[in-house]
Design a protein around this motif. Sequence first.
Motif, short mmCIF file in Angstrom:
data_model
loop_
_atom_site.label_atom_id
_atom_site.label_comp_id
_atom_site.label_asym_id
_atom_site.label_seq_id
_atom_site.Cartn_x
_atom_site.Cartn_y
_atom_site.Cartn_z
N SER A 285 0.84 -1.21 0.00
CA SER A 285 0.00 0.00 0.00
C SER A 285 0.87 1.25 0.00
CB SER A 285 -0.89 0.03 1.24
OG SER A 285 -1.74 -1.07 1.28
N THR A 296 0.81 -5.08 4.17
CA THR A 296 -0.17 -6.02 3.62
C THR A 296 0.38 -7.43 3.86
OG1 THR A 296 -0.56 -4.41 1.86
CG2 THR A 296 -1.41 -6.65 1.50
N VAL A 313 -4.64 -5.48 5.69
CA VAL A 313 -4.54 -4.60 4.53
C VAL A 313 -4.63 -3.19 5.06
CG1 VAL A 313 -5.68 -3.91 2.37
CG2 VAL A 313 -5.67 -6.32 3.04
N THR A 314 -3.72 -2.32 4.63
CA THR A 314 -3.75 -0.95 5.15
C THR A 314 -4.24 0.02 4.07
OG1 THR A 314 -1.42 -0.84 4.56
CG2 THR A 314 -1.93 -1.26 6.86
N GLY A 315 -4.73 1.15 4.52
CA GLY A 315 -5.17 2.19 3.59
C GLY A 315 -6.47 1.84 2.89
N SER A 316 -7.20 0.87 3.43
CA SER A 316 -8.46 0.46 2.81
C SER A 316 -9.56 0.54 3.85
CB SER A 316 -8.30 -0.98 2.31
OG SER A 316 -9.56 -1.54 2.07
#
Length: 446
Positions: A285, A296, A313-316
């Motif tokens: 990410s 991730t 999962v980052t930024g989601s």
Amino acid sequence: MKSFSRRSFLQNAGKLATVAGISSIPMVKTIAAASTTNKVSAADKIRVGLIGCNNMGWVNLKEHVVLPGVECIALCDVDDAVLNKRAAELLALTGSKAALYKDFRKLLENKDIDAVIIATPDHWHCLNTVYAMQAGKDVFVEKPLANSIEECNIMVAAAKRYGRVVQVGQWQRSGPHWQSAIDYVHSGQLGKISHVKNWLYYSGFKEIKPLADGAAPVGVDYDLWLGPAPKQPFNANRFHGKWRYFWDYGGGIMTDWGVHLLDMAFAGTQSTYPKSVMSTGGKFSFPQSAMQTPDTQFTTYDFEDYVVSWEHVTGSTPGLYGNNYCGVAFVGSNGTLVVDREKWRLFPEVANGQYLLAAVPEQRGSGNDLALHVKNFIECIKTRGKTACDIETARNVAVNSQIGNIAMRTGRKLYWDNAANSFINDKEANQFIKPDYRGQWKLPKI
Ligand SMILES: NC(=O)c1ccc[n+]([C@@H]2O[C@H](COP(=O)([O-])OP(=O)(O)OC[C@H]3O[C@@H](n4cnc5c(N)ncnc54)[C@H](O)[C@@H]3O)[C@@H](O)[C@H]2O)c1
């Protein structure tokens, strides 16, 4: 006749509890007991000290000092700014002035302290905890239990040897709706469970912009912050809060969040250690981020009859199953139970136009799971009972999270032999089991 002192009772009672073989208390019963706790008499105070005051330490401490009879008499932090701020806040909150320490070994010499709360970065947990036990204190230590498998083992051995009560900060263990979800899973109504999915979809996570090394802020004992970790120049990115994304101090999101949720997965399936583990991930990410640990990551644990998986999962923003940012899904042949920090729900399978599960209304959380967890700790200090998240339980999930990270770092499917405390035929993976402590700091021998 020798007079009986409550303090010596607290200091010796752990040995009695061990000798008497106080048995393991199932998750639900522990909390039920905690919730019927009587008021503590004013003469029967529990005096606590806090080591690591910045974020979670302070959150934990506030839940301790609201309990009747619990008093904070000492604070310790290597950063004067944090220490002085929390001292002032504690005074405002309770009217009590705590003794202040920069070196936790000095705090542990204070004989008036019954129990310590440890909320330092993960690379410190083992030494903080073992020294505290050796000083006769009961311990509330934050998760993950430690930053390596060997440190977890040492801490378990120390708890046994010194007979101390230990509560680990996996507070879902004290959450009533988590317990009822686990009870439902244990009831067998979900049918054959094939998969337990655990996730964190972390939209609040941002890129960590690289920063130049520099001088540690005035008032920070940086050498003591590093402690057993390798010597490195100070960098604000590796300091308060963000240290968890650097391998020397933490295991990234896999251990930080993984232990919370995998703990519930393992409670549901009553799992210990898998036959094998695989993991893949990276900085997908935020490729430019200064962090070392993956933003991730997907990890799968093969328990032969079912699979447990972890994903972050980052930024989601959206989580799974329309849920909030994190959760656990028990996938069974009759339906799926999905639980997060707010609630649990059923998603039944349908056959011949019929739902395969009887309807259960959405079960909401208490919103005060941490408070219940702290209450359970204080109760167990008095009864010498087994805490809601005892040290073996915490080791189980910390080791599983660590082996997930080691599988990712080696890029291989790994076979963990828990009895032998090693990976089968994998020299490289085995090198991750034990950390190399720096300088004066030695891994405790129990
Ligand atoms: N259970 C939960 O929900 C939860 C939530 C957040 C953090 N945590 C855990 O709490 C722990 C602390 O995390 P944080 O977010 O509060 O980190 P943080 O960096 O904000 O705070 C850590 C504090 O420890 C101090 N410290 C470092 N070394 C020390 C030492 N040797 N002696 C005394 N103080 C020392 C630091 O100066 C800092 O003030 C971690 O293990 C983390 O995983 C748990």
